[in-house]
Each structure stands twice: as structure tokens, then as C-alpha cells.
Design a protein around this motif. Structure first.
Motif, PDB file in Angstrom:
ATOM      1  N   TRP A  35      -7.156 -13.865   5.158  1.00 41.48           N
ATOM      2  CA  TRP A  35      -6.149 -12.867   4.127  1.00 41.48           C
ATOM      3  C   TRP A  35      -4.714 -12.167   5.364  1.00 41.48           C
ATOM      4  N   GLN A  67      -2.269  -9.440   1.171  1.00 48.36           N
ATOM      5  CA  GLN A  67      -2.461  -8.525   1.167  1.00 48.36           C
ATOM      6  C   GLN A  67      -1.734  -7.309   1.280  1.00 48.36           C
ATOM      7  N   GLY A  71      -4.070   1.099   2.434  1.00 44.93           N
ATOM      8  CA  GLY A  71      -5.510   1.217   1.772  1.00 44.93           C
ATOM      9  C   GLY A  71      -5.750  -0.336   2.486  1.00 44.93           C
ATOM     10  N   ILE A  72      -5.461  -1.202   3.417  1.00 51.16           N
ATOM     11  CA  ILE A  72      -5.624  -1.946   4.576  1.00 51.16           C
ATOM     12  C   ILE A  72      -6.982  -1.730   4.860  1.00 51.16           C
ATOM     13  N   GLU A  74      -9.987   0.013   4.755  1.00 51.77           N
ATOM     14  CA  GLU A  74     -11.388  -0.028   3.750  1.00 51.77           C
ATOM     15  C   GLU A  74     -11.076  -1.064   3.178  1.00 51.77           C
ATOM     16  N   LYS A  75     -10.469  -1.670   3.088  1.00 51.07           N
ATOM     17  CA  LYS A  75     -11.098  -3.279   2.426  1.00 51.07           C
ATOM     18  C   LYS A  75     -11.369  -3.863   2.877  1.00 51.07           C
ATOM     19  N   VAL A  76     -10.978  -3.558   4.295  1.00 53.08           N
ATOM     20  CA  VAL A  76     -10.770  -5.008   5.488  1.00 53.08           C
ATOM     21  C   VAL A  76     -12.827  -4.456   6.177  1.00 53.08           C
ATOM     22  N   GLN A  77     -13.006  -3.344   6.264  1.00 53.09           N
ATOM     23  CA  GLN A  77     -14.079  -2.607   6.900  1.00 53.09           C
ATOM     24  C   GLN A  77     -15.485  -3.823   5.647  1.00 53.09           C
ATOM     25  N   LYS A  78     -14.721  -3.066   3.856  1.00 50.38           N
ATOM     26  CA  LYS A  78     -15.278  -3.718   3.078  1.00 50.38           C
ATOM     27  C   LYS A  78     -15.693  -5.280   2.728  1.00 50.38           C
ATOM     28  N   ALA A  79     -14.683  -6.472   3.099  1.00 50.51           N
ATOM     29  CA  ALA A  79     -14.844  -7.533   3.464  1.00 50.51           C
ATOM     30  C   ALA A  79     -15.747  -8.105   4.914  1.00 50.51           C
ATOM     31  N   GLY A  87     -15.326 -12.491   0.113  1.00 52.88           N
ATOM     32  CA  GLY A  87     -14.775 -12.636   1.310  1.00 52.88           C
ATOM     33  C   GLY A  87     -13.726 -13.661   2.037  1.00 52.88           C
TER      34      GLY A  87
END
Length: 417
Positions: A35, A67, A71-72, A74-79, A87
Motif C-alpha cells: 500500500w 491509497q 480515512g487512511i 482507520e483503514k490501516v488499523q483494520k488491516a 491485507g
């Protein structure tokens, strides 16, 4: 962007038999998902890197996914929590974001790799330091950008100034000389707190300090107060608004109007200036923010990106090889020249010496710093007491009193969990 991949992970004969990337380990191909952030690298660069990397690592395929910054987080934390199959194995993150992701044990510890093979001691401090969490290295510096002084060569000539200032005292003298005849010696907004941070660091002060695991605001130290005093003296040599930052109004537009001799900004801002006033094409120059002594630029805030590897990757060795390639000298200098960035090591600055603005930025980056290395710093910026403090001092309030008040607010924000 490195091609010596196996040597970075399988560094001794005793490890070769256990390295899953060795030629005798089978023929299975592996895809490494990377990413990268929008606009960090050109498509041409990514195409060249991918072709070269895959040629040198015939069992690895790169899947580079671009990317957006919005909003990155939250997206990284989810990954980091969910991992494969969708992922990433390598992620580009802002240098000041590393501690947020490392705190939850979501990142792979890359300390050994960075010490052994990657020249950790030579990295720019403004990228390397925020890439650490505790004593471990989780973020590997990729590229940097920082503020310089963009100035009008013609206004300098008209004022009889033949060379940019080399010290802060000279900078004040030159700026005062430029602040005549309807011109502003400098346009410096009253709440440009990133620029203030550099002045504080140059004096030996800090925005906040950690002791025994507890962070406290430090704007009220004598050194930090000296940094604010220098800011006050410099800001007074222009008509920058005391109650807003450099984006309100955008300082590029103010500079383009033609009556401002200097601004403090990243060199890339010159593009916005020239778009509004093409007549300045040959009149813009650049120099590093001056320091206290000649020959050493002043401290500056360093922005930029680090590369991290999620702890939940199922392709650890391959991911480490991608990081080694992207941050190594060959591709790191290629990226810097392509995108007008500062390379991740001061020793690579010669690679951008041909471009005046980037060369000035690279010189300053050697003295670069980052915001305090705690995940809670985002809470400080969300309701930034530094900006209010600056405005109060610039409108005549007692600096020590206001610094103490702002320091207490920073302490309270850093204590929030």
C-alpha cells in the motif's frame, strides 16, 4: 526499492536452509501486497521499480495498491487487525503516525534489519526517530520534505542584498531591510506552529517531554520561550495575520501578489505561486531556514513517510525485501529525483543537488525533527493550544504566562487515553 533482497534476510550460511526465498525451496510464487499513498510516487517510477524488482526476484510478484490519505488511519488499523487475504504486506505511513500503529503491537519489529543492513545511524532523524516505538524500530524512513525560505531574488537585489542570510541574526537584519517601500520583509502567519517548532528545537527546547513514561508540555521552558521570542521578532517584519495559520489565507496567493520578499514553506509551494503569477518564474530562490551559527541550517519540522510491515503478514521475508529495496540508495535516490523529495539519508543529498529548492530542503532536513513520539499527540493537534498561545503572545500577552497555560493543556491532552 532494493535488489539485494536475499542478502538482507538470509545473512549467514546457517540461515540459508531456512530461508523460504532460496532457489532450492521450491517454485511457488508469492505475491507481496504494497500500500502506497496517492501522489507519493509517479506511475512511471512504480512501473520501473516493479519491473526491476520482479526481474531480480523471479518468485515474487508485486501488487502495489494506491491509497488516499482521507480515512487512511482507520483503514490501516483494520488491516493490522485482520491481515490477509486482502491485507497489505508493506504499508507507507506518515512518519508521525508510526507510534499509533506500533502501540497496539500491529507492526513487525525491524530493529535487527535496520541495524545490520540498512544504515540506521545515517537516516534523517526527522524520519528515523518517529519510526521508533520504545527502543525498537518499526518504521523505515522512505522520503522527507520540510520547510525552506522561498524568496524574491529581485527584491533582494533592490535592497542591496547579495546573498541569503546564513544565521538567524543575519536573517532578522536582512528581513528588516526588506521590510520597506511597501514590501513585506516576510509573510509569516501568526499561527504557523510548525515553523515555531523549528525555532524552539533550534534553541534546545521541546514541545513536550517524556519522563518515566509520562509526557508533559514544555512550551514554558526557557529554551522554548526563546524560540517563541525569535518567532515574534521575525513575524513582526511583515503583515501576516496574528490570528490564523499559513493556509488562511493561503500564503501562496499572498506571495504571488508581488509585495512579499520571503515565505517559509516547502519548495513545492512555488508551483502554486507561479500558477498565479508566472512573471516570477525567474525570480524565486530558496535557502534553508538559518540556524544560530553559520554553516549549519536551523532545525525544522520534517514531514514525509516511513514504510512499515504488519505483524500479521504471511510474507514476512518478502515484505522485508520490498522495504529494503524501496529504502535503499538506488531506488531512494531515484524517487527523490523523480518527485523532488529529500532522500532518507543526509549522505544521499547530492542526488538532488541540481535542483535549488530541493537542495535547500535537503540541507535543512539534516537538522530535521518530528512532533513528540506519542500516539496521543494527535489529541494535541485536534484542539491545538500552540496556535492560541502564539496569537496571545503576538498580541501582547505575557509569554511566560501563556506558555505555562498552553503547556498544561498539552499535558492534559497527552494524558488522555
Amino acid at each position: 526499492m532494493r535488489r539485494r533482497l536475499l542478502a538482507l534476510v538470509c545473512v549467514s550460511a546457517s540461515l540459508l536452509s531456512g530461508c523460504g526465498l532460496m532457489p532450492d525451496s521450491g517454485t511457488q510464487r508469492r505475491t507481496v501486497t504494497v500500500w502506497l499513498m496517492q501522489h507519493s510516487a509517479s506511475q512511471d517510477f512504480l512501473d520501473r521499480f516493479t519491473e526491476d524488482f520482479e526481474r531480480e526476484h523471479p518468485r515474487l510478484d508485486l501488487d502495489i495498491r494506491i491509497q488516499e490519505w482521507t480515512g487512511i488511519g482507520e483503514k490501516v488499523q483494520k488491516a493490522l487487525e485482520s491481515g490477509k487475504p486482502d491485507g497489505p504486506d508493506v504499508i507507507e505511513v506518515g512518519n508521525t503516525q508510526v507510534s499509533t500503529y506500533a502501540e497496539g503491537e500491529g507492526l513487525l519489529d525491524l530493529t535487527l534489519e535496520s541495524l545490520r543492513d540498512w544504515g540506521r545511524d545515517d537516516w534523517l532523524p526527522g524520519l528515523a526517530e518517529p519510526g521508533q516505538w520504545g527502543s525498537q524500530q518499526y518504521g523505515i524512513p522512505w522520503y522527507a520534505a520540510n520547510r525552506v525560505v522561498i524568496y524574491r531574488k529581485d527584491l533582494f537585489r533592490q535592497a542591496g542584498i547579495t546573498a541569503p542570510p546564513s544565521t538567524r541574526d543575519e536573517w532578522l537584519t536582512v528581513t528588516e531591510k526588506l521590510d520597506t517601500g511597501g514590501n513585506q520583509g516576510i509573510y509569516l502567519a501568526g499561527q504557523d506552529w510548525y515553523t515555531l517548532a523549528g525555532f524552539i528545537w533550534e534553541e534546545g527546547g521541546e514541545l513536550a517531554k517524556e519522563r518515566n513514561g509520562v509526557w508533559r508540555g514544555a512550551l514554558d521552558s526557557p529554551a522554548a520561550l526563546r524560540g517563541m521570542d525569535f518567532y515574534r521578532r521575525l513575524q513582526a517584519l511583515g503583515d501576516g495575520p496574528v490570528d490564523s495559520d499559513e493556509e488562511h489565507p493561503p500564503q501562496a496567493g499572498v506571495f504571488a501578489e508581488g509585495r512579499v520578499a520571503q515565505i517559509v514553506a516547502v519548495p513545492g509551494l512555488a508551483r502554486a505561486v507561479l500558477k498565479q503569477n508566472p512573471d516570477l518564474e525567474d525570480e524565486l530562490g530558496y535557502f534553508p531556514v538559518p540556524g544560530r551559527t553559520a554553516g549549519t541550517p536551523g532545525a525544522v519540522f520534517t514531514g514525509g513517510s516511513d514504510l512499515v510491515v504488519p505483524a500479521n503478514t504471511d510474507a514476512k521475508d518478502a515484505a522485508v525485501e520490498v522495504v529494503a529495496a524501496l529504502t535503499g540508495a538506488r531506488w531512494n535516490t531515484d524517487l527523490a529525483r523523480t518527485m523532488n523529495y529529500v532522500p532518507n539519508k543526509a549522505g544521499l543529498a547530492d542526488s538532488v543537488a541540481g535542483e535549488e529548492g530541493v537542495a535547500a530542503m535537503a540541507a535543512g532536513a539534516a537538522q530535521g525533527r518530528a512532533t513528540p513520539g506519542t500516539p496521543q499527540w494527535s489529541a494535541v493537534e485536534a484542539d491545538n493550544p500552540i496556535k492560541e498561545y502564539m496569537t496571545k503572545v503576538l498580541t501582547g500577552a505575557d509569554p511566560a504566562t501563556e506558555a505555562g497555560r498552553a503547556a498544561r493543556r498539552i499535558t492534559e491532552a497527552l494524558a488522555f487515553d
